[in-house]
Design a protein around this motif. Structure first.
Motif, PDB file in Angstrom:
ATOM      1  N   SER A 276      19.501  59.984  -1.441  1.00  0.00           N
ATOM      2  CA  SER A 276      19.678  58.661  -2.049  1.00  0.00           C
ATOM      3  C   SER A 276      20.629  57.786  -1.243  1.00  0.00           C
ATOM      4  O   SER A 276      20.401  56.587  -1.075  1.00  0.00           O
ATOM      5  CB  SER A 276      20.222  58.800  -3.475  1.00  0.00           C
ATOM      6  OG  SER A 276      19.374  59.584  -4.272  1.00  0.00           O
ATOM      7  N   LEU A 277      21.718  58.384  -0.743  1.00  0.00           N
ATOM      8  CA  LEU A 277      22.715  57.597  -0.013  1.00  0.00           C
ATOM      9  C   LEU A 277      22.118  57.023   1.270  1.00  0.00           C
ATOM     10  O   LEU A 277      22.379  55.860   1.616  1.00  0.00           O
ATOM     11  CB  LEU A 277      23.937  58.458   0.299  1.00  0.00           C
ATOM     12  CG  LEU A 277      25.178  57.709   0.798  1.00  0.00           C
ATOM     13  CD1 LEU A 277      25.697  56.744  -0.263  1.00  0.00           C
ATOM     14  CD2 LEU A 277      26.282  58.699   1.185  1.00  0.00           C
ATOM     15  N   ALA A 278      21.338  57.825   1.969  1.00  0.00           N
ATOM     16  CA  ALA A 278      20.696  57.334   3.197  1.00  0.00           C
ATOM     17  C   ALA A 278      19.781  56.152   2.896  1.00  0.00           C
ATOM     18  O   ALA A 278      19.738  55.170   3.651  1.00  0.00           O
ATOM     19  CB  ALA A 278      19.903  58.457   3.863  1.00  0.00           C
ATOM     20  N   LYS A 279      19.057  56.238   1.796  1.00  0.00           N
ATOM     21  CA  LYS A 279      18.174  55.138   1.413  1.00  0.00           C
ATOM     22  C   LYS A 279      18.966  53.884   1.059  1.00  0.00           C
ATOM     23  O   LYS A 279      18.617  52.769   1.475  1.00  0.00           O
ATOM     24  CB  LYS A 279      17.294  55.561   0.228  1.00  0.00           C
ATOM     25  CG  LYS A 279      16.263  56.627   0.568  1.00  0.00           C
ATOM     26  CD  LYS A 279      15.442  57.010  -0.653  1.00  0.00           C
ATOM     27  CE  LYS A 279      14.377  58.030  -0.318  1.00  0.00           C
ATOM     28  NZ  LYS A 279      13.572  58.427  -1.505  1.00  0.00           N
ATOM     29  N   ASN A 280      20.054  54.067   0.306  1.00  0.00           N
ATOM     30  CA  ASN A 280      20.810  52.920  -0.194  1.00  0.00           C
ATOM     31  C   ASN A 280      21.710  52.286   0.869  1.00  0.00           C
ATOM     32  O   ASN A 280      21.862  51.056   0.900  1.00  0.00           O
ATOM     33  CB  ASN A 280      21.661  53.336  -1.396  1.00  0.00           C
ATOM     34  CG  ASN A 280      20.820  53.749  -2.587  1.00  0.00           C
ATOM     35  OD1 ASN A 280      19.687  53.286  -2.736  1.00  0.00           O
ATOM     36  ND2 ASN A 280      21.345  54.613  -3.432  1.00  0.00           N
ATOM     37  N   VAL A 281      22.310  53.108   1.718  1.00  0.00           N
ATOM     38  CA  VAL A 281      23.290  52.604   2.687  1.00  0.00           C
ATOM     39  C   VAL A 281      22.643  52.221   4.017  1.00  0.00           C
ATOM     40  O   VAL A 281      22.938  51.166   4.577  1.00  0.00           O
ATOM     41  CB  VAL A 281      24.407  53.649   2.918  1.00  0.00           C
ATOM     42  CG1 VAL A 281      25.308  53.247   4.072  1.00  0.00           C
ATOM     43  CG2 VAL A 281      25.217  53.838   1.645  1.00  0.00           C
ATOM     44  N   LEU A 282      21.769  53.100   4.523  1.00  0.00           N
ATOM     45  CA  LEU A 282      21.139  52.834   5.814  1.00  0.00           C
ATOM     46  C   LEU A 282      19.826  52.076   5.683  1.00  0.00           C
ATOM     47  O   LEU A 282      19.317  51.534   6.667  1.00  0.00           O
ATOM     48  CB  LEU A 282      20.872  54.149   6.561  1.00  0.00           C
ATOM     49  CG  LEU A 282      22.074  55.014   6.951  1.00  0.00           C
ATOM     50  CD1 LEU A 282      21.597  56.285   7.659  1.00  0.00           C
ATOM     51  CD2 LEU A 282      23.042  54.243   7.834  1.00  0.00           C
ATOM     52  N   GLY A 283      19.268  52.056   4.494  1.00  0.00           N
ATOM     53  CA  GLY A 283      17.922  51.521   4.346  1.00  0.00           C
ATOM     54  C   GLY A 283      16.902  52.437   5.005  1.00  0.00           C
ATOM     55  O   GLY A 283      15.845  52.001   5.453  1.00  0.00           O
ATOM     56  N   TRP A 284      17.224  53.730   5.029  1.00  0.00           N
ATOM     57  CA  TRP A 284      16.401  54.725   5.727  1.00  0.00           C
ATOM     58  C   TRP A 284      15.596  55.531   4.730  1.00  0.00           C
ATOM     59  O   TRP A 284      16.039  55.788   3.610  1.00  0.00           O
ATOM     60  CB  TRP A 284      17.318  55.673   6.502  1.00  0.00           C
ATOM     61  CG  TRP A 284      16.612  56.821   7.163  1.00  0.00           C
ATOM     62  CD1 TRP A 284      16.110  56.845   8.425  1.00  0.00           C
ATOM     63  CD2 TRP A 284      16.332  58.116   6.599  1.00  0.00           C
ATOM     64  NE1 TRP A 284      15.535  58.069   8.685  1.00  0.00           N
ATOM     65  CE2 TRP A 284      15.667  58.865   7.590  1.00  0.00           C
ATOM     66  CE3 TRP A 284      16.587  58.705   5.355  1.00  0.00           C
ATOM     67  CZ2 TRP A 284      15.239  60.171   7.362  1.00  0.00           C
ATOM     68  CZ3 TRP A 284      16.162  59.997   5.134  1.00  0.00           C
ATOM     69  CH2 TRP A 284      15.497  60.727   6.131  1.00  0.00           C
ATOM     70  N   GLN A 285      14.417  55.926   5.147  1.00  0.00           N
ATOM     71  CA  GLN A 285      13.666  56.927   4.400  1.00  0.00           C
ATOM     72  C   GLN A 285      12.744  57.666   5.364  1.00  0.00           C
ATOM     73  O   GLN A 285      12.365  57.114   6.406  1.00  0.00           O
ATOM     74  CB  GLN A 285      12.846  56.298   3.269  1.00  0.00           C
ATOM     75  CG  GLN A 285      11.819  55.289   3.719  1.00  0.00           C
ATOM     76  CD  GLN A 285      11.059  54.701   2.530  1.00  0.00           C
ATOM     77  OE1 GLN A 285      11.266  55.102   1.391  1.00  0.00           O
ATOM     78  NE2 GLN A 285      10.187  53.756   2.804  1.00  0.00           N
ATOM     79  N   PRO A 286      12.408  58.920   5.054  1.00  0.00           N
ATOM     80  CA  PRO A 286      11.514  59.663   5.948  1.00  0.00           C
ATOM     81  C   PRO A 286      10.116  59.047   5.926  1.00  0.00           C
ATOM     82  O   PRO A 286       9.571  58.749   4.866  1.00  0.00           O
ATOM     83  CB  PRO A 286      11.517  61.075   5.352  1.00  0.00           C
ATOM     84  CG  PRO A 286      11.907  60.896   3.922  1.00  0.00           C
ATOM     85  CD  PRO A 286      12.827  59.720   3.886  1.00  0.00           C
ATOM     86  N   LEU A 287       9.549  58.850   7.095  1.00  0.00           N
ATOM     87  CA  LEU A 287       8.247  58.197   7.211  1.00  0.00           C
ATOM     88  C   LEU A 287       7.132  59.153   7.616  1.00  0.00           C
ATOM     89  O   LEU A 287       5.962  58.852   7.421  1.00  0.00           O
ATOM     90  CB  LEU A 287       8.324  57.056   8.238  1.00  0.00           C
ATOM     91  CG  LEU A 287       9.336  55.941   7.944  1.00  0.00           C
ATOM     92  CD1 LEU A 287       9.359  54.937   9.089  1.00  0.00           C
ATOM     93  CD2 LEU A 287       9.008  55.246   6.628  1.00  0.00           C
ATOM     94  N   VAL A 288       7.495  60.297   8.185  1.00  0.00           N
ATOM     95  CA  VAL A 288       6.495  61.231   8.714  1.00  0.00           C
ATOM     96  C   VAL A 288       6.305  62.391   7.740  1.00  0.00           C
ATOM     97  O   VAL A 288       7.257  63.115   7.431  1.00  0.00           O
ATOM     98  CB  VAL A 288       6.919  61.763  10.098  1.00  0.00           C
ATOM     99  CG1 VAL A 288       5.854  62.709  10.655  1.00  0.00           C
ATOM    100  CG2 VAL A 288       7.154  60.601  11.061  1.00  0.00           C
ATOM    101  N   SER A 289       5.081  62.559   7.250  1.00  0.00           N
ATOM    102  CA  SER A 289       4.797  63.657   6.332  1.00  0.00           C
ATOM    103  C   SER A 289       4.872  64.988   7.072  1.00  0.00           C
ATOM    104  O   SER A 289       4.768  65.054   8.308  1.00  0.00           O
ATOM    105  CB  SER A 289       3.404  63.494   5.729  1.00  0.00           C
ATOM    106  OG  SER A 289       2.404  63.717   6.727  1.00  0.00           O
ATOM    107  N   LEU A 290       5.047  66.065   6.311  1.00  0.00           N
ATOM    108  CA  LEU A 290       5.121  67.390   6.922  1.00  0.00           C
ATOM    109  C   LEU A 290       3.824  67.701   7.667  1.00  0.00           C
ATOM    110  O   LEU A 290       3.857  68.217   8.794  1.00  0.00           O
ATOM    111  CB  LEU A 290       5.393  68.452   5.853  1.00  0.00           C
ATOM    112  CG  LEU A 290       5.541  69.889   6.358  1.00  0.00           C
ATOM    113  CD1 LEU A 290       6.710  70.010   7.334  1.00  0.00           C
ATOM    114  CD2 LEU A 290       5.728  70.854   5.190  1.00  0.00           C
ATOM    115  N   GLU A 291       2.695  67.375   7.083  1.00  0.00           N
ATOM    116  CA  GLU A 291       1.404  67.647   7.724  1.00  0.00           C
ATOM    117  C   GLU A 291       1.296  66.927   9.064  1.00  0.00           C
ATOM    118  O   GLU A 291       0.931  67.528  10.085  1.00  0.00           O
ATOM    119  CB  GLU A 291       0.263  67.209   6.800  1.00  0.00           C
ATOM    120  CG  GLU A 291      -1.124  67.442   7.348  1.00  0.00           C
ATOM    121  CD  GLU A 291      -1.543  68.912   7.347  1.00  0.00           C
ATOM    122  OE1 GLU A 291      -2.514  69.240   8.059  1.00  0.00           O
ATOM    123  OE2 GLU A 291      -0.909  69.709   6.646  1.00  0.00           O
TER     124      GLU A 291
END
Length: 308
Positions: A276-291
């Protein structure tokens, strides 16, 4: 902006270097090539074969005067840390202190430090957030955490700005070429060799697998954001080792079944990050699915070993 990437010929560091250059940054790479590979060095960077524990590092800083340092040079193998704790601590702790001293002497504006989920030890609760108690159970976890304390002290005493990124289980192309491999690399290598993958314990242990390009994105965002913070970087999704093995078996179209061995002492049963902190502070989220990430990784290894 001039950015120094320590460990910039290694698995994660080299991907960061590539992206920085693509984005127009001036990039300097410091790597002793003990686990980094010359093949990973971007030709548009300026490369110095130096060890972060040595005096040559100060010469590099005096010549290049980087504005930002992204610190990935490390002894990154848990098993090596258990066998060789002096070497592990000299590299990860004293090497980082040497780097910090150079940052102060040559007026670096910000340090971005690659830390690890290993600092948390066995989770008290899931998902693990940044307020979770720090209780490392491996020498590696200790040697990745102690530099965090030094970084915070240098911030307090010398006003060195920083962001600490604690990584979950990173995987992707270039992993394991010379250094610590990780389970994705180890499974892939055995599938490609026609050998059964090895699983320690019952395979129901879980991890948070994050693709290297998502790690790169977090580092670039941290150039301008997340000042003075410790931030988890993962996916927030638990994947069991059995599930990972099954996914790779499907990608390889293999009939090989895992061989189960005795559990390794100290292996953590369950692990997953709260991001949550990465999303809120950096505006980051994982974009690449495991597959998608696994398929890109396997394609890299297939091409590499086809050439070999």
């Amino acid at each position: 902006m001039k950015v120094l990437v320590t460990g910039g010929a290694g698995f994660i560091g080299s991907h960061i270097v590539d992206r920085l250059i693509l984005e127009g940054y001036e990039v300097v790479v410091a790597d002793n090539l003990s686990t980094g590979s010359p093949a990973n060095i971007n030709a548009e960077s300026r490369f110095y074969q130096v060890d972060i524990t040595g005096d040559d590092l100060q010469d590099l800083f005096a010549k290049e005067k980087p504005e930002v340092v992204i610190h990935h040079a490390a002894q990154a193998d848990v098993q090596v840390s258990q066998r060789e704790p002096v070497f592990d601590s000299m590299t990860n702790i004293l090497g980082t202190v040497n780097l910090l001293q150079c940052c102060i002497t040559y007026n670096v504006k910000k340090l971005i430090y690659a830390s690890s989920a290993a600092v948390y030890g066995a989770p008290c609760y899931l998902p693990v957030d940044e307020n979770h108690p720090v209780n490392p159970i491996s020498n590696y976890g200790i040697s990745k955490y102690v530099p965090e304390l030094y970084i915070k002290a240098f911030h307090k005493n010398f006003n060195l700005n920083y962001t600490i990124l604690r990584y979950a289980n990173v995987y992707g192309p270039r992993q394991g070429l010379k250094g610590e491999g990780g389970v994705v690399f180890l499974f892939a290598r055995r599938f490609l060799a026609g050998e059964p993958p090895l699983i320690y314990g019952d395979g129901e242990q879980t991890r948070d697998f994050v693709f290297v390009e998502d790690i790169v994105n977090a580092n670039l965002l941290a150039l301008e954001q997340g000042d003075g913070m410790v931030i988890n970087i993962g996916t927030g999704a638990q994947v069991s080792v059995n599930d990972l093995c099954s996914r790779l078996r499907e990608i390889f179209k293999s009939d090989l079944r895992a061989e189960y061995l005795e559990p390794r002492p100290g292996d953590i049963k369950k692990s997953v990050f709260d991001i949550s902190l990465a999303k809120n502070v950096l505006g980051w989220q994982p974009l690449v699915s495991l597959e998608t990430g696994l398929r890109q990784t396997i394609e890299f290894y297939r091409d590499l070993w086809r050439e070999v």
